[in-house]
Design an enzyme around this catalytic site. Structure first.
Site, PDB file in Angstrom:
ATOM      1  N   ARG A 161       9.172  -0.416   0.813  1.00 53.07           N
ATOM      2  CA  ARG A 161       8.725   0.605   0.249  1.00 53.07           C
ATOM      3  C   ARG A 161       9.342   0.845  -1.264  1.00 53.07           C
ATOM      4  O   ARG A 161       8.645   1.858  -1.464  1.00 53.07           O
ATOM      5  CB  ARG A 161       9.232   2.176   1.341  1.00 53.07           C
ATOM      6  CG  ARG A 161       8.247   2.299   1.742  1.00 53.07           C
ATOM      7  CD  ARG A 161       8.306   3.172   3.048  1.00 53.07           C
ATOM      8  NE  ARG A 161       8.178   4.152   3.559  1.00 53.07           N
ATOM      9  CZ  ARG A 161       7.833   4.346   4.429  1.00 53.07           C
ATOM     10  NH1 ARG A 161       8.139   3.700   5.592  1.00 53.07           N
ATOM     11  NH2 ARG A 161       6.472   4.980   5.247  1.00 53.07           N
TER      12      ARG A 161
ATOM     13  N   ARG B 230       8.673  14.543  15.124  1.00 52.72           N
ATOM     14  CA  ARG B 230       9.571  14.178  13.924  1.00 52.72           C
ATOM     15  C   ARG B 230       9.733  15.185  12.975  1.00 52.72           C
ATOM     16  O   ARG B 230       8.698  15.571  12.610  1.00 52.72           O
ATOM     17  CB  ARG B 230       8.859  12.830  13.501  1.00 52.72           C
ATOM     18  CG  ARG B 230       9.034  11.424  14.379  1.00 52.72           C
ATOM     19  CD  ARG B 230       7.722  10.858  13.667  1.00 52.72           C
ATOM     20  NE  ARG B 230       7.464  10.348  12.187  1.00 52.72           N
ATOM     21  CZ  ARG B 230       7.254   8.585  11.326  1.00 52.72           C
ATOM     22  NH1 ARG B 230       6.261   8.552  12.580  1.00 52.72           N
ATOM     23  NH2 ARG B 230       7.549   9.563  10.105  1.00 52.72           N
TER      24      ARG B 230
ATOM     25  N   ARG C 178       0.121  15.211  13.294  1.00 49.01           N
ATOM     26  CA  ARG C 178       1.038  13.792  14.713  1.00 49.01           C
ATOM     27  C   ARG C 178       1.879  15.211  14.504  1.00 49.01           C
ATOM     28  O   ARG C 178       2.477  14.672  15.988  1.00 49.01           O
ATOM     29  CB  ARG C 178       0.498  13.218  13.722  1.00 49.01           C
ATOM     30  CG  ARG C 178       2.117  11.986  13.944  1.00 49.01           C
ATOM     31  CD  ARG C 178       2.483  10.833  13.207  1.00 49.01           C
ATOM     32  NE  ARG C 178       3.715  11.287  12.126  1.00 49.01           N
ATOM     33  CZ  ARG C 178       3.843  10.134  10.869  1.00 49.01           C
ATOM     34  NH1 ARG C 178       3.475   9.091  11.060  1.00 49.01           N
ATOM     35  NH2 ARG C 178       4.183  10.359  10.220  1.00 49.01           N
TER      36      ARG C 178
ATOM     37  N   ARG D 101       6.353  16.416  -0.441  1.00 49.76           N
ATOM     38  CA  ARG D 101       7.512  15.402  -1.375  1.00 49.76           C
ATOM     39  C   ARG D 101       7.305  13.709  -0.243  1.00 49.76           C
ATOM     40  O   ARG D 101       7.394  12.733  -1.522  1.00 49.76           O
ATOM     41  CB  ARG D 101       9.377  15.591  -0.634  1.00 49.76           C
ATOM     42  CG  ARG D 101       9.961  15.052  -0.716  1.00 49.76           C
ATOM     43  CD  ARG D 101      11.280  15.681  -0.452  1.00 49.76           C
ATOM     44  NE  ARG D 101      11.858  17.248  -1.175  1.00 49.76           N
ATOM     45  CZ  ARG D 101      12.391  17.692   0.186  1.00 49.76           C
ATOM     46  NH1 ARG D 101      12.959  16.855   0.852  1.00 49.76           N
ATOM     47  NH2 ARG D 101      11.703  19.145   0.172  1.00 49.76           N
TER      48      ARG D 101
ATOM     49  N   LYS E 126      -0.148   2.960   9.634  1.00 46.23           N
ATOM     50  CA  LYS E 126       0.146   1.862   9.632  1.00 46.23           C
ATOM     51  C   LYS E 126       0.840   1.920  11.139  1.00 46.23           C
ATOM     52  O   LYS E 126       0.130   0.121  11.486  1.00 46.23           O
ATOM     53  CB  LYS E 126       1.365   1.682   8.440  1.00 46.23           C
ATOM     54  CG  LYS E 126       0.877   1.656   7.259  1.00 46.23           C
ATOM     55  CD  LYS E 126       2.330   1.381   6.082  1.00 46.23           C
ATOM     56  CE  LYS E 126       3.312   2.962   6.162  1.00 46.23           C
ATOM     57  NZ  LYS E 126       2.657   4.188   5.940  1.00 46.23           N
TER      58      LYS E 126
HETATM   59  P1  B4P Z   1       0.766   6.281  11.661  1.00 45.57           P
HETATM   60  O1  B4P Z   1       0.315   5.276  12.310  1.00 45.57           O
HETATM   61  O2  B4P Z   1       1.228   7.596  12.391  1.00 45.57           O
HETATM   62  O3  B4P Z   1       1.211   6.063  10.468  1.00 45.57           O
HETATM   63  P2  B4P Z   1       1.566   5.869   8.738  1.00 45.57           P
HETATM   64  O4  B4P Z   1       1.237   5.010   7.925  1.00 45.57           O
HETATM   65  O5  B4P Z   1       2.862   4.240  10.500  1.00 45.57           O
HETATM   66  O6  B4P Z   1       3.229   6.694   9.645  1.00 45.57           O
HETATM   67  P3  B4P Z   1       4.360   6.862   8.214  1.00 45.57           P
HETATM   68  O7  B4P Z   1       4.814   6.208   6.919  1.00 45.57           O
HETATM   69  O8  B4P Z   1       4.477   8.228   8.366  1.00 45.57           O
HETATM   70  O9  B4P Z   1       5.650   6.444   8.946  1.00 45.57           O
HETATM   71  P4  B4P Z   1       7.236   5.215   9.035  1.00 45.57           P
HETATM   72  O10 B4P Z   1       7.561   5.252  10.617  1.00 45.57           O
HETATM   73  O11 B4P Z   1       6.705   3.992   8.448  1.00 45.57           O
HETATM   74  O12 B4P Z   1      -0.737   7.272  11.472  1.00 45.57           O
HETATM   75  C1  B4P Z   1      -0.794   8.809  11.250  1.00 45.57           C
HETATM   76  C2  B4P Z   1      -1.408   9.526  11.949  1.00 45.57           C
HETATM   77  O13 B4P Z   1      -2.841   9.060  11.611  1.00 45.57           O
HETATM   78  C3  B4P Z   1      -1.289   9.681  13.654  1.00 45.57           C
HETATM   79  O14 B4P Z   1      -1.102  10.857  14.256  1.00 45.57           O
HETATM   80  C4  B4P Z   1      -2.490   8.884  13.958  1.00 45.57           C
HETATM   81  O15 B4P Z   1      -2.736   8.683  15.221  1.00 45.57           O
HETATM   82  C5  B4P Z   1      -3.511   9.084  12.925  1.00 45.57           C
HETATM   83  N1  B4P Z   1      -4.714   8.578  12.059  1.00 45.57           N
HETATM   84  C6  B4P Z   1      -4.595   6.863  12.333  1.00 45.57           C
HETATM   85  N2  B4P Z   1      -5.318   6.497  12.205  1.00 45.57           N
HETATM   86  C7  B4P Z   1      -6.056   7.375  11.975  1.00 45.57           C
HETATM   87  C8  B4P Z   1      -7.263   7.140  11.627  1.00 45.57           C
HETATM   88  N3  B4P Z   1      -8.463   6.184  12.058  1.00 45.57           N
HETATM   89  N4  B4P Z   1      -8.247   8.647  11.610  1.00 45.57           N
HETATM   90  C9  B4P Z   1      -8.295   9.305  12.181  1.00 45.57           C
HETATM   91  N5  B4P Z   1      -6.312   9.561  12.805  1.00 45.57           N
HETATM   92  C10 B4P Z   1      -5.504   8.108  12.633  1.00 45.57           C
HETATM   93  O16 B4P Z   1       8.091   5.927   7.603  1.00 45.57           O
HETATM   94  C11 B4P Z   1       8.656   7.128   8.406  1.00 45.57           C
HETATM   95  C12 B4P Z   1      10.523   7.019   7.834  1.00 45.57           C
HETATM   96  O17 B4P Z   1      10.851   6.389   7.767  1.00 45.57           O
HETATM   97  C13 B4P Z   1       9.827   7.483   6.248  1.00 45.57           C
HETATM   98  O18 B4P Z   1       9.284   8.312   5.423  1.00 45.57           O
HETATM   99  C14 B4P Z   1      11.638   6.793   5.697  1.00 45.57           C
HETATM  100  O19 B4P Z   1      12.350   7.992   5.252  1.00 45.57           O
HETATM  101  C15 B4P Z   1      11.832   5.993   6.499  1.00 45.57           C
HETATM  102  N6  B4P Z   1      11.675   4.505   5.974  1.00 45.57           N
HETATM  103  C16 B4P Z   1      10.896   3.711   6.911  1.00 45.57           C
HETATM  104  N7  B4P Z   1      10.419   2.612   6.200  1.00 45.57           N
HETATM  105  C17 B4P Z   1      11.749   2.618   5.149  1.00 45.57           C
HETATM  106  C18 B4P Z   1      11.793   1.809   4.074  1.00 45.57           C
HETATM  107  N8  B4P Z   1      11.738   0.601   4.436  1.00 45.57           N
HETATM  108  N9  B4P Z   1      13.001   2.176   3.572  1.00 45.57           N
HETATM  109  C19 B4P Z   1      13.244   3.162   3.441  1.00 45.57           C
HETATM  110  N10 B4P Z   1      12.967   4.149   3.978  1.00 45.57           N
HETATM  111  C20 B4P Z   1      12.082   3.882   5.158  1.00 45.57           C
END
Ligand code: B4P
Length: 195
Positions: free
Chosen positions: A89, A134, A128, A145, A14
């Site tokens: 979420r 992180r 990552r 989890r 995302k």
């Molecule tokens: P990312 O792009 O980092 O993935 P993400 O889906 O954004 O991650 P996440 O869900 O952990 O983040 P968030 O900050 O929202 O990609 C992951 C990895 O894959 C990277 O290393 C990237 O380089 C690689 N990658 C990407 N595309 C690829 C491809 N095509 N092929 C290969 N590799 C690839 O959430 C973090 C925390 O914040 C949550 O757990 C929660 O505690 C809190 N939080 C955030 N929003 C919340 C909400 N609305 N409500 C409650 N808690 C919340």
């Protein structure tokens, strides 16, 4: 406004895709993960309470996240559109978001659901974790989890939007550019309706 939700499990890309999409479509990027990490870095009371949940792989309580996003929507009401990344979420957050947007008469146009299987997700998050610093990336148990919590609390958000026929599935495995192109195809369809 061109309001889009980028939806998917932790590690589905995302954040990666959002950066490219906001640049192309001139949208405001609202990432609750990034907003929370900024609060943590600034050691605000909100950040201090959020940190414990995030480090543990749990969701931050709905009222905290909804309050934070409400302020951001107010501040960006004159934008061309908003890309929501990592929000909503929970179904409670989705209902609250619809209410906030209905006050402004600017609904969600589409929910783009990045489909990635669990083995690939874990692989990406382990990788990552080697560089991100992180705490929620560092521990495989916490990563598992996060996937369980996703299935229990976040996946129902897609059913919520399904009833309004807003969900489009997008293959989330492949090169970053190919996935980006697939997302753009879907956004182009709705952006024509908005103009
Ligand atoms: P990312 O792009 O980092 O993935 P993400 O889906 O954004 O991650 P996440 O869900 O952990 O983040 P968030 O900050 O929202 O990609 C992951 C990895 O894959 C990277 O290393 C990237 O380089 C690689 N990658 C990407 N595309 C690829 C491809 N095509 N092929 C290969 N590799 C690839 O959430 C973090 C925390 O914040 C949550 O757990 C929660 O505690 C809190 N939080 C955030 N929003 C919340 C909400 N609305 N409500 C409650 N808690 C919340």
């Amino acid at each position: 406004m061109l309001n889009i939700i980028l939806f998917g499990p932790p590690g589905s890309g995302k954040g990666t895709q959002s950066e490219k999409l906001v640049e192309k479509y001139h949208l405001i990027h609202l990432s609750t993960g990034d907003l929370l990490r900024k609060e943590i870095a600034a050691e605000t009371p909100l950040g201090i309470s959020a940190k414990a949940f995030m480090d543990d792989g749990k969701l931050v309580p709905d009222d905290v996240v909804i309050g934070m996003i409400g302020n951001c929507i107010d501040e960006n009401f004159h934008a061309k559109g908003i890309l929501f990344d990592g929000f909503p979420r929970t179904v409670t957050q989705a209902v609250a978001l619809d209410l906030l947007l209905s006050h402004k008469s600017t609904p969600i146009k589409k929910v783009l659901f990045l489909k990635v299987n669990e083995d690939e997700l874990i692989k990406r998050l382990v990788k990552r974790g080697e560089t991100s610093g992180r705490a929620d990336d560092a521990n495989p148990e916490i990563q598992k989890r996060r996937q369980v919590i996703y299935k229990e609390q976040t996946l129902p958000v897609s059913d919520y939007y399904e009833q309004f026929d807003k969900v489009v599935n997008v293959e989330g495995i492949g090169t970053i550019d190919d996935i980006f192109n697939s997302l753009c195809e879907e956004i182009d369809k709705v952006s024509l309706e908005v103009e």
